[in-house]
Design a protein around this motif. Structure first.
Motif: not given
Length: 131
Positions: A26, A50, A52, A54, A64, A66, A68, A105
């Motif tokens: 994504d 962003a 992403n 998965t 996943s 991600r 950003t 994160r």
């Protein structure tokens, strides 16, 4: 006193690519206008993206990643920030519509204002119930 009128456009574009039967990518691009509590600034313009990815590791397990980035300009002021983040998580579907996930994160802000930079790390455990 700074006038608080927002001026400009907001938009968001989302794209999804089903790379394989188990992998989904994504991409989100956006421009947001935001208010601020800073009396020296009219409003914020945040341009960001962003990415992403998965991967369905099994019938009930997903992994996943991600990344950003967000550029924030403080309209009416001289400040600008860049926010970056990276998240890794593993989710497990307990039952249809119920998932638990564990992840980590790292977030970082770099600012043109002295003393506003930061680095932060977090570990999280989430649950999701969908009806």
């Amino acid at each position: 006193v700074v006038a608080r009128g927002f001026n400009g456009t907001e938009w968001r574009v989302n794209a999804r690519w089903l790379a394989t039967g188990r992998t989904m990518v994504d991409l989100d691009l956006s421009r947001d206008l935001r208010n601020t509590e800073d009396s020296r600034v009219n409003y914020l313009v945040a341009d960001g993206y962003a990415l992403n990815v998965t991967w369905r590791a099994g019938a009930r397990t997903r992994v996943s990643a991600r990344a950003t980035r967000e550029h924030i300009d403080y309209e009416g002021g001289a400040r600008s920030d860049r926010n970056d983040g990276v998240t890794l998580s593993v989710g497990y579907e307990l039952w249809r519509g119920g998932e638990i996930a564990l992840g980590a994160r790292h977030a970082r802000r770099r600012s043109s204002d002295a003393g506003r930079d930061f680095d932060a790390d977090a570990v999280f455990l989430t649950t999701r119930l969908q009806f």
